[in-house]
Design an enzyme around this catalytic site. Structure first.
Site, mmCIF file in Angstrom:
data_model
loop_
_atom_site.group_PDB
_atom_site.id
_atom_site.type_symbol
_atom_site.label_atom_id
_atom_site.label_comp_id
_atom_site.label_asym_id
_atom_site.label_seq_id
_atom_site.Cartn_x
_atom_site.Cartn_y
_atom_site.Cartn_z
ATOM 1 C CD GLU A 47 -2.828 -1.401 2.304
ATOM 2 O OE1 GLU A 47 -2.859 -0.507 3.159
ATOM 3 O OE2 GLU A 47 -3.541 -2.425 2.359
ATOM 4 C CD GLU A 79 -4.642 -7.923 0.958
ATOM 5 O OE1 GLU A 79 -5.517 -7.277 1.573
ATOM 6 O OE2 GLU A 79 -3.428 -7.646 1.070
HETATM 7 O O1 G3I Z 1 -6.367 -11.968 17.641
HETATM 8 C C1 G3I Z 1 -5.265 -11.226 18.103
HETATM 9 C C2 G3I Z 1 -5.148 -11.341 19.581
HETATM 10 O O2 G3I Z 1 -4.886 -12.685 19.932
HETATM 11 C C3 G3I Z 1 -3.990 -10.465 20.009
HETATM 12 O O3 G3I Z 1 -3.832 -10.523 21.400
HETATM 13 C C4 G3I Z 1 -4.239 -9.047 19.586
HETATM 14 C C5 G3I Z 1 -3.024 -8.208 19.947
HETATM 15 O O4 G3I Z 1 -3.100 -6.993 19.231
HETATM 16 O O5 G3I Z 1 -4.387 -8.980 18.159
HETATM 17 C C6 G3I Z 1 -5.406 -9.798 17.648
HETATM 18 O O6 G3I Z 1 -5.168 -9.852 16.259
HETATM 19 C C7 G3I Z 1 -5.772 -8.876 15.461
HETATM 20 C C8 G3I Z 1 -5.947 -9.588 14.117
HETATM 21 O O7 G3I Z 1 -6.388 -8.699 13.114
HETATM 22 C C9 G3I Z 1 -6.917 -10.745 14.239
HETATM 23 O O8 G3I Z 1 -8.186 -10.280 14.487
HETATM 24 C C10 G3I Z 1 -4.836 -7.686 15.312
HETATM 25 O O9 G3I Z 1 -4.815 -6.952 16.514
HETATM 26 C C11 G3I Z 1 -5.327 -6.802 14.162
HETATM 27 O O10 G3I Z 1 -4.382 -5.758 13.924
HETATM 28 C C12 G3I Z 1 -5.456 -7.643 12.897
HETATM 29 O O11 G3I Z 1 -5.977 -6.833 11.871
HETATM 30 C C13 G3I Z 1 -5.601 -7.248 10.557
HETATM 31 C C14 G3I Z 1 -5.222 -5.988 9.784
HETATM 32 O O12 G3I Z 1 -4.913 -6.311 8.412
HETATM 33 C C15 G3I Z 1 -4.006 -5.312 10.398
HETATM 34 O O13 G3I Z 1 -2.932 -6.223 10.411
HETATM 35 C C16 G3I Z 1 -6.783 -7.946 9.891
HETATM 36 O O14 G3I Z 1 -7.051 -9.182 10.533
HETATM 37 C C17 G3I Z 1 -6.465 -8.189 8.417
HETATM 38 O O15 G3I Z 1 -7.603 -8.724 7.739
HETATM 39 C C18 G3I Z 1 -6.045 -6.894 7.733
HETATM 40 O O16 G3I Z 1 -5.653 -7.228 6.420
HETATM 41 C C19 G3I Z 1 -5.285 -6.126 5.569
HETATM 42 C C20 G3I Z 1 -4.081 -6.551 4.753
HETATM 43 O O17 G3I Z 1 -3.010 -6.902 5.601
HETATM 44 C C21 G3I Z 1 -3.687 -5.451 3.772
HETATM 45 N N1 G3I Z 1 -4.824 -5.087 2.923
HETATM 46 C C22 G3I Z 1 -6.012 -4.686 3.672
HETATM 47 C C23 G3I Z 1 -6.441 -5.804 4.610
HETATM 48 C C24 G3I Z 1 -7.720 -5.433 5.343
HETATM 49 O O18 G3I Z 1 -7.476 -4.323 6.155
#
Ligand code: G3I
Length: 343
Positions: A153, A260
Site C-alpha cells: 500500500e 486479497e
Molecule cells: O487476535 C489477536 C489477539 O490474539 C492479540 O492478542 C491481539 C493483539 O493486538 O491482536 C489480535 O489480532 C488482530 C488480528 O487482526 C486478528 O483479528 C490484530 O490486533 C489486528 O491488527 C489484525 O488486523 C488485521 C489488519 O490487516 C491489520 O494487520 C486484519 O485481521 C487483516 O484482515 C487486515 O488485512 C489487511 C491486509 O493486511 C492489507 N490489505 C487490507 C487488509 C484489510 O485491512
C-alpha cells in the site's frame, strides 16, 4: 474508505476460533483441482483449530496468506527485538495441513515501531535496522514461502502519489521501496517479490500511480518480480474493472496476484457478487501461464472476514463478502468461481 479505516483503526476483535463450527457438507468439487493457478486464502492461527474452517481450507485451497502473524505488529517488539512465536506457529500449522504460505507483509505504511521511530533522524542506523529487519524475517522463512509482499500500500488513497510514512521520511519516497526490494533479494535470491495495493480496480488514478511506481522501480533496477492487486471491492464495482486492472498490471510482464479479494455486500446489489468473483478468475486465466501468480480470497467463510470484525458492522445485515457462508456452505459466488475455473 471510511469503513476500511474504521476497521483498521478499530484493530480487529480477538481472532476467531471461538466456537468452532461443525463441518458443513461440501457440495462443491475442490476449487483448486479446477484451477490453472494457485488459490489462496487469508488465515489466522486460531482458525486451524476450527473444523469448519479447516474443511474449506484444505478442500479448496493451495496456500494461505497470514492476516497478521507475519507483519511487524506480530513480530517487532518495542525494543527492536523480533518475536517469531506467532509467525512460526502459523507457518507450522499451514505446513501440517499441506498448505503453502505467502509472506505478508514486510514493509507497510500502517505499521512500524518505537525502535524505528527512535532512529528516524539517524538515516545510516535507520537503514541498517530496516534492512536488518527484512533480512531476519525473510531469512527465517527462506524456502518456506511462495512469495512476499515486500511493500504494501505505497500509494495515497487519492492516487496523487506515494504516501508519506515513517519509511519514506527516513529513506526517501522511492528510496525506502527500492531499499526494501534490494534487502529482500539479498535475503532470498529466488522468492518472488511483490508490490501490493488496493482500490486499483475502482480508482484509475491510484492504478496509474501504482503502475508508474512499478515502472520507475524496474527502471531503477529494483528486483520487483510481481504485482498484487488486493481487490477488496463492493458489489457495485462495474463489470470489466477487475479485468482491466489485471490486464494493465500484466502489461509490465510480471506475475500478477489478485491478492486479497472479497466482494462486500454492504454496497451494491449482492446478486452481482458471483459475477465479480468469476471475473477475477477469468482475468487471471486470460494471462499467460507464467504471469498467473494466483487468486487469494481474504477469508474462507463470511464469518471469517475482517469486514465482520470491529468497526462499523450491522449485526442485523452482516456483510457476506466471501465464497462460503457462515457454515462453510458454498454460495452462488463459489459456484460461479468454480464455473469460471472450469471454463
Ligand atoms: O487476535 C489477536 C489477539 O490474539 C492479540 O492478542 C491481539 C493483539 O493486538 O491482536 C489480535 O489480532 C488482530 C488480528 O487482526 C486478528 O483479528 C490484530 O490486533 C489486528 O491488527 C489484525 O488486523 C488485521 C489488519 O490487516 C491489520 O494487520 C486484519 O485481521 C487483516 O484482515 C487486515 O488485512 C489487511 C491486509 O493486511 C492489507 N490489505 C487490507 C487488509 C484489510 O485491512
Amino acid at each position: 474508505m471510511l469503513r476500511r479505516s474504521l476497521l483498521l483503526g478499530a484493530g480487529a476483535l480477538a481472532a476467531c476460533g471461538a466456537g468452532a463450527s461443525k463441518p458443513s457438507p461440501q457440495t462443491l468439487a475442490p476449487l483448486k483441482d479446477a484451477a490453472s493457478f494457485p488459490l489462496g486464502l487469508a488465515a489466522m492461527t486460531g482458525q486451524f483449530d476450527d473444523g469448519g474452517w479447516t474443511q474449506v481450507a484444505r478442500t479448496h485451497f493451495d496456500r494461505i496468506t497470514p492476516e497478521w502473524e507475519m507483519k511487524m505488529e506480530a513480530i517487532l517488539l518495542e525494543d527492536g527485538g523480533l518475536d517469531f512465536s506467532r509467525s512460526d506457529q502459523l507457518v507450522a500449522r499451514a505446513r501440517q495441513m499441506g498448505l503453502g504460505v505467502f509472506g505478508h507483509a514486510l514493509i507497510w505504511y500502517a505499521q512500524g515501531g518505537p525502535s524505528f521511530e527512535a532512529l528516524a533522524d539517524r538515516p545510516a542506523e535507520f537503514r541498517r535496522a530496516y534492512r536488518g529487519y527484512i533480512a531476519r524475517v525473510m531469512g527465517r522463512y527462506r524456502g518456506q514461502v511462495t512469495g512476499w509482499d515486500v511493500v504494501n500500500e505505497p500509494i495515497r488513497d487519492d492516487g496523487s502519489g506515494l504516501r508519506d510514512c515513517l519509511w519514506s521520511r527516513a529513506l526517501g519516497q522511492d528510496g525506502y521501496i527500492i531499499e526494501a526490494f534490494e534487502a529482500a533479494r539479498e535475503a532470498d535470491p529466488d522468492v518472488p517479490l511483490f508490490l501490493n495495493d488496493y482500490n486499483l480496480e475502482s480508482n484509475p488514478a491510484k492504478r496509474r500511480s501504482f503502475l508508474t511506481l512499478a515502472e520507475r522501480l524496474l527502471r531503477a533496477g529494483a528486483p520487483l518480480s510481481g504485482l498484487g492487486t488486493q481487490t477488496h471491492i463492493d458489489c457495485d464495482l462495474p463489470d470489466g474493472a477487475i479485468r482491466q486492472t489485471v490486464r494493465e498490471l500484466a502489461a509490465l510482464g510480471l506475475p500478477v496476484h489478485v491478492s486479497e479479494i472479497d466482494v462486500s455486500t454492504d454496497a451494491g446489489d449482492p446478486a452481482r457478487q458471483p459475477r465479480l468473483f468469476a471475473e477475477a478468475v477469468e482475468a487471471m486465466g486470460d494471462l499467460p501461464p507464467a504471469q498467473r501468480f494466483g487468486v487469494t480470497v481474504w477469508g474462507a467463510r463470511d464469518r471469517d472476514s475482517w469486514l465482520r470484525r470491529g468497526g462499523e458492522h450491522n449485526p442485523l445485515s452482516p456483510d457476506r463478502p466471501l465464497l462460503f457462508d457462515d457454515d462453510g456452505r458454498p454460495k452462488p459466488a463459489a459456484q460461479a468461481f468454480a464455473a469460471a475455473l472450469r471454463a
